[in-house]
Design a protein around this motif. Structure first.
Motif, PDB file in Angstrom:
ATOM      1  N   ALA A 594       0.841  -1.189   0.000  1.00 56.27           N
ATOM      2  CA  ALA A 594       0.000   0.000   0.000  1.00 56.27           C
ATOM      3  C   ALA A 594       0.881   1.245   0.000  1.00 56.27           C
ATOM      4  N   TYR A 611      -7.899   1.506   0.158  1.00 58.71           N
ATOM      5  CA  TYR A 611      -7.552   0.244   0.780  1.00 58.71           C
ATOM      6  C   TYR A 611      -8.554  -0.073   1.872  1.00 58.71           C
ATOM      7  N   LEU A 620      -6.701  -4.099  -1.397  1.00 63.80           N
ATOM      8  CA  LEU A 620      -6.219  -2.901  -2.070  1.00 63.80           C
ATOM      9  C   LEU A 620      -7.147  -2.649  -3.247  1.00 63.80           C
TER      10      LEU A 620
END
Ligand code: NAG
Ligand code: NAG
Ligand code: NAG
Ligand code: NAG
Ligand code: NAG
Ligand code: NAG
Ligand code: NAG
Length: 670
Positions: A594, A611, A620
């Motif tokens: 991320a 996310y 995600l």
């Protein structure tokens, strides 16, 4: 909190959905097999072929299921013929199956199967038309109730979905028994190109000793059906048990089972002849045809022996010289440019040099269809499909939204330009009892002038995200009323301004002498920027679940687990990567990915939109890359800890693949 058990339940339900829905996705070979009219949501696997048949539930939302009449069900009848889906009025004129998650620009063999079997008890087989996407495919004229008809087309599919549509022509109720989709390598069937599809007329395997023996999957890995040529008496049959190899860069990949048998004329003075008549089509009284003849020498010829022959069409030789097939290798002669005759007469005769009579192993005949009609811009299609699903619009919203013009969807206005796909310019959702929020993606398109939306007279529709919370207290309820009045006024004003703006902008466009924007730019205008701005949005698991309609459409598998194809409620297309419990990548890696993705901004790296880190569930949400093969990128992503590339321009495909290693190396250094 009490949320945990509830979430656990949701998760059980959604993993069950994944198992069921997985069959609505192409399988590992890229096959989709649909048993139309099969009730429920659970498909089945054929024990012999191991092919999975899905119900049609995930592919169409119109029509009714029927069993064929008991008198047509024989013990040997293949299960997929037992039932049909039919489209009686008041179903719309056009009803379409949508096959998704396929590869844009790839060649596909699509087969539609029909067995009437007096399913409606009327004993009146219908005539109707079949379309592949927005292009006419063929007329289906069912003449006998017991007849099993296979209609097949080879087409290059322009989008990552393809529709198969049945069109009512007023000659009975359209119905369908099944649909198969099989990917073909790009190099196969060079006559099938973006602007031209091939409709199967005949595919014949000459010389099998067992005349009931049809060669098909798995003997033909492409699942083509090769019909045996039964009239063996006129010719001698030759065969081998040795493997017949496909040559390198084979254009037709005929399976060895087909090539191992051939017919030959009884002597050197006689030729082999076969012919077919052109079948006029409703849209083309004299369609063009192409033919492909497959040859292989099956006998080791003694020295000095020569097998050489001419292949002639309507008395004219295809080549000036003779043709000598190679021993145990495939070879083919074929017509590249379709010719138009009412009758096609193929003769194969020995040249003067030949000491042996001519042979042939297999033949294919196709008529050609133009596939030049442009479908609506695919981004617009995704957006309107999202609206259709969100508001559960029934109406006549079937098939392509804008094409053909006289079948465009109710309440849509489309803009048509020469040489570029039609675009949706106005959506009228007014007076619909709609509730919830107006998708923000649509609001953005209104702002940039590319769309006008009418949504008046929907008392429960809110125009901004924050005012859409359900009224939980009296006070909120009042507030909602107070707010809604001025909002309606403001909206009306804004709408008027927007319309004026659109009008002016359109006129401006008009004076720019039909300049056509590249697809990419248009897309960025409509979605790209807006999705970037949504960056790092936080999603709850429940939100993802609703968004993805229970994780229905699997795009592929990455290091974390499955990747799903979704739409944000604004119609922006995204890919959701859900961490699976069995994933060996842990929380730390997930967060690292991320972070990498939010830190790196490169045009060749996909942007992360948001996310989810909700209890046990991690996901995600990426920007969806509509060009190129997402599947491939996801597969590559496995290697590189989840960073994958989308290529925005298909022309750049090779470059990007070359560049890819550099970018990923950079990325993994973080
Ligand atoms: C079709 O036949 C099956 C099995 O015989 C039965 O369970 C099903 O209800 C029938 N469906 C319809 C629509 O009649
Ligand atoms: C499975 O497929 C084979 C080959 O097409 C066919 O002969 C057989 O009848 C099918 N089985 C069922 C149960 O339909
Ligand atoms: C369908 O086929 C039958 C029998 O071949 C023929 O008589 C009829 O004209 C055809 N109908 C259409 C609409 O083509
Ligand atoms: C074979 O075909 C060629 C080319 O069409 C033709 O010139 C020749 O006469 C034919 N020979 C026989 C024996 O039919
Ligand atoms: C026969 O063979 C000779 C020598 O290989 C060649 O020159 C000639 O073109 C051939 N004739 C035909 C009709 O193919
Ligand atoms: C649409 O137009 C085509 C030709 O312009 C015509 O053949 C067809 O019947 C029309 N369809 C409808 C539903 O009006
Ligand atoms: C919106 O309408 C649908 C169907 O009419 C209903 O199921 C849903 O609960 C409604 N949502 C809200 C927020 O009122």
């Amino acid at each position: 909190m009490a949320a945990t058990p509830w979430l656990a339940f949701v998760c059980l339900a959604s993993s069950a959905a994944i198992v069921l829905q997985a069959r609505a996705q192409p399988d590992s070979k890229g096959f989709i097999s649909i048993d139309c009219g099969l009730p429920g949501e659970t498909g089945y696997v054929n024990d012999t072929t191991k092919l999975s048949y899905a119900t049609d539930a995930g592919f169409i939302d119109a029509g009714t299921n029927h069993n064929i009449s008991a008198e047509y069900i024989t013990p040997s009848l293949v299960r997929s013929w037992y039932n049909v889906r039919s489209f009686p009025s008041p179903a719309g004129t056009r009803n379409c199956y949508t096959l998704r998650s396929i590869e844009r620009g790839l060649k596909y063999l699509i087969r539609a199967r029909f067995k009437y079997g007096n399913y409606d008890g009327l004993d009146r087989p219908p005539v109707f038309h079949l379309y592949v996407g927005v292009n006419f495919w063929t007329a289906v004229n069912v003449t006998r109730p017991d007849e099993a008809m296979l209609m097949e087309v080879i087409v290059v599919v322009p989008d990552d979905y393809v529709q198969v549509c049945l069109v009512n022509t007023g000659a009975g109720t359209p119905f369908i028994s099944g649909i198969d989709l099989r990917p073909l390598k790009r190099t196969l069937y060079p006559q099938a190109i973006a602007s031209q599809g091939l409709v199967l007329h005949a595919r014949i395997n000459f010389g099998p000793t067992d005349v009931s023996g049809i060669v098909k999957y798995p003997d033909d890995p492409h699942d083509r059906v090769w019909m045996p040529w039964a009239n063996a008496a006129d010719w001698a049959v030759i065969s081998t048990t040795k493997k017949v190899q496909n040559i390198e860069h084979d254009l037709f990949d005929v399976p060895t089972a087909v090539m191992q048998t051939a017919i030959r004329s009884p002597n050197i003075w006689q030729g082999i002849e076969f012919l077919w008549d052109a079948v006029p089509q409703p849209n083309d009284a004299s369609p063009g045809y192409i033919a492909i003849m497959h040859f292989s020498e099956l006998q080791q010829l003694p020295s000095g022996a020569v097998r050489e022959f001419y292949v002639n069409l309507n008395g004219k030789s295809w080549f000036s010289s003779g043709f000598r097939p190679d021993y145990l290798y495939t070879s083919a002669t074929y017509i590249s440019i379709p010719s138009r005759h009412s009758r096609y007469d193929v003769t194969i005769n020995a040249t003067a040099n030949s000491t042996l009579p001519p042979i042939i192993s297999a033949a294919e005949v196709y008529s050609v269809i133009p596939t030049t009609t442009l479908a609506t811009d695919s981004q617009d299609v995704y957006a309107i499909m999202a609206i259709k699903a969100k508001y559960q619009v029934k109406k006549n919203w079937m098939g392509d939204p804008c094409v053909p013009e006289n079948m465009s969807w109710d309440r849509l206005t489309c803009g048509y330009a020469i040489a570029s796909p039609p675009r949706i310019s106005t959506i009228d959702l007014s007076g619909n009892q709609l509730n919830g929020s107006i998708p923000s993606g649509l609001l953005k398109r209104i702002q940039d002038g590319s769309l006008s939306l009418r949504y008046g007279n929907n008392p429960n529709l809110c125009t901004s995200r924050s005012s859409c919370q359900p009224a939980t207290t009296k006070r909120n309820g009042k507030l909602a009323i107070y707010i809604s009045v001025p909002v309606a006024l403001v909206v009306a004003l804004i709408l008027a301004m927007v319309l004026l703006f659109c009008f002016l902008k359109r006129r401006q466009h008009g004076s720019m002498n039909n300049s056509v924007k590249p697809q990419n730019e248009t897309r960025r205008d409509a979605y790209g920027d807006s999705s970037l701005r949504l960056e790092s949005r936080w999603f709850t698991y429940k939100e993802l679940e609703i968004m993805t309609n229970n994780f229905q459409r699997v795009l592929g598998r990455g290091g974390f687990g499955y990747v799903y194809d979704d739409f944000l409620d604004d119609g922006t297309r995204v890919a959701v990567k859900l961490r699976s419990h069995s994933s060996n990548q842990g929380v730390k890696e997930f967060l690292a990915e991320a972070q990498i993705l939010t830190r790196i901004h490169h045009k060749n790296l996909v942007s992360i939109i948001g996310y989810c880190n909700d209890g046990e569930y991690m996901a995600l949400v990426y920007e969806y890359m509509s060009e190129g093969t997402l599947q491939e990128h996801i597969a590559e992503a496995t290697v590189t800890e989840g960073v994958y590339l989308g290529d925005r321009d298909s022309e750049l495909h090779l470059n990007l693949l070359k560049d890819w290693s550099t970018y990923t190396r950079d990325a993994t250094r973080f």
